[in-house]
Design an enzyme around this catalytic site. Structure first.
Site: not given
Ligand code: GLN
Length: 493
Positions: A85, A160, A184
């Site tokens: 990532k 994400s 994410s």
């Molecule tokens: N979807 C969650 C957010 O927008 C989690 C994001 C993540 O785990 N980095 O914060």
């Protein structure tokens, strides 16, 4: 001869010199060239560096004999292509975190996980797309455009860490790393039909992970099989003197934790049924129920449990995560990292540099700054931390009776691109079932558990006791033997 596709098979074949690391690497690069114009899993592909590295591995001296050093032939990921990532720092490649503010930024050092992968003989192929600073559930907040779900390119892969999930689901690489703050890794793993693991807080070093919310962030693996995931996880887990929050607990051999025969007799699975009342799509519900039956079939027992504060996870998460984000993101001021806007005064420099942040990131900095401000700190931030402690306590109590807690990873299957971008709250609710594990610091895995009628994958989430990733991998291994997980038909793309 067709090349092996899974990490453990690749490692074995390269170690035996049946195939070369260069052949494996070329195959990965070919698939990326063919598929990525459609799927956009990658923000950067290091073709030259990866091929050089593979060639260097192929030139390794023969394994030592008579007690000599085993050398690279024993390296646990010898010749295995891995994607990262793009919020994981790499000294040899750009690291943008999906943001214009870090466009073209090349860090001066690599994250600890990257060093460990290299030491294990892996070939880093490139950097994957993600929501800007890992804030989002669809990759649509990436400044560089969204990734697409290989099961249906009109849908998001989740986020994400969507790019990493796509790279593994479309078989561009057997393994990838993502990061989690509130779901994410697990959510895109579920939406793309692969395994995703969020480790116990402190199990994996955060050194070199671009910070979003430091008390929640963890790096974790994506894979297509429990065996591959166990191999990768054993490499990245463990104490790192450069991350004070990394834990010193011994790292077990996760590959030995797998069942061998799919038998998980004695595993006690808790099901918080009242959380399943609203908002869970029928197709997801059906696949989840089927997964519970398979767990039982493999020898597990089911128990109804209650997690009375779990329904507060989303509001608590968005208070804590945004508070920490507002502090962590203050460093992008045009002075220290990444791009610097042209400006003649300091305040203008800040203003113009920060203007490059996307709308979602700005929204979070504003909310975070607000909840930390005098007068609101106690009402929001302190209250959120108190409820966070209650959420953790719910799990502690549950783990007195059960070994793992089961829920669907996501209440819905992959949603259409654009469907949630206009409504931040709708996007936030993607993580209703995942955020609690981050708040409580617990390990949790998403395991593919079949497809809905529209041929979209569903993930089963299991949350475990602190540092008990082995049990999660064991259950994943058992389920894998009972669900034949189909792969998306990417060859028709
Ligand atoms: N979807 C969650 C957010 O927008 C989690 C994001 C993540 O785990 N980095 O914060």
């Amino acid at each position: 001869m067709s090349l092996p596709r899974n990490a453990c098979e690749i490692r074995a074949a390269v170690a035996a010199r049946d195939v070369s690391a260069v052949e494996v690497c070329r195959e990965a690069l070919d698939r990326i060239t063919r598929l990525d114009p459609t799927l956009h899993a990658f923000l950067h592909v290091d073709e030259k560096g990866a091929l050089e590295r593979a060639a260097q591995l192929d030139r390794r001296p023969p394994a030592g004999r008579g007690g000599g050093a085993p050398g690279l032939d024993r390296a646990p990921l010898l010749g295995v292509p891995v994607a990262l990532k793009d919020n994981i720092c790499t000294a040899a490649m750009p690291t943008t975190a999906g943001s214009r503010v870090l466009e073209h930024y090349v860090p001066p050092y690599s994250a600890t996980v990257v060093e460990r992968l290299e030491h294990a003989g892996a070939v880093i192929i490139g950097k994957t797309n993600c929501d800007e600073f890992a804030m989002g559930s669809s990759t649509e907040h990436s400044a560089f455009g969204p990734s697409r779900n290989p099961w249906d390119t009109g849908r998001t892969p989740g986020g994400s860490s969507g790019g990493s999930a796509v790279a593994v689901a479309a078989d561009m690489v057997p393994l990838a790393l993502g990061s989690e703050t509130g779901g994410s890794i697990r959510q895109p793993a579920a939406l793309c039909g692969v395994l995703g693991l969020k480790p116990t807080y402190g199990r994996v070093s955060r050194y070199g992970l671009i910070a979003f919310a430091s008390s929640l962030d963890q790096i974790g693996p994506f894979a297509r099989s429990a065996k591959d995931m166990a191999a990768l996880f054993g490499i990245i887990a463990g104490r790192d003197p450069r991350d004070a929050t990394s834990a010193a607990d011994a790292v077990p051999d996760y590959t030995k934790a797998l069942t061998g025969d799919g038998d998980i007799s004695g595993l006690r699975v808790g099901v918080p049924r009242e959380l399943l009342q609203d908002g869970v799509e029928p197709g997801v519900r059906d696949a989840f129920d089927a997964a519970l039956r398979e767990l039982q079939g493999a020898g597990a027992t089911l128990t109804d449990i209650r997690l009375p504060h779990a329904s507060l996870a989303i509001p608590v998460y968005y208070l804590v995560a945004n508070a920490e984000a507002s502090s962590n993101l203050a460093r992008y001021d045009g002075v220290r990292y990444g791009t610097r806007a042209d400006a003649s005064t300091l305040s203008d420099l800040y203003y113009r540099t920060r203007a490059r942040l996307g709308a979602e990131v700005k929204r979070r900095i504003m909310i975070g700054t607000f909840v930390l401000s005098a007068g609101y700190y106690d009402a929001y931030y302190v209250k959120a931390q108190q409820v966070r402690a209650l959420i953790r306590k719910d799990y502690e109590e549950a783990f007195a009776r059960v070994d793992v807690v089961a829920l669907p990873t996501s209440p819905t299957v992959a949603f259409k691109l654009g469907e949630r971008t206009a409504d931040p709250l709708k996007m936030y609710l993607s993580d209703v079932f995942t955020a609690a594990a981050n708040l409580a610091g617990l390990p949790a895995i998403s395991i593919p558990c079949g497809l809905t009628r529209e041929t979209l994958p569903v993930g089963l989430q299991l949350t475990g006791r602190p540092f008990d990733e082995a049990t999660l991998l064991r259950a994943a291994d058992a389920l894998e033997r009972r669900f034949v997980t189909p792969r998306p038909d990417v060859d028709s793309l």
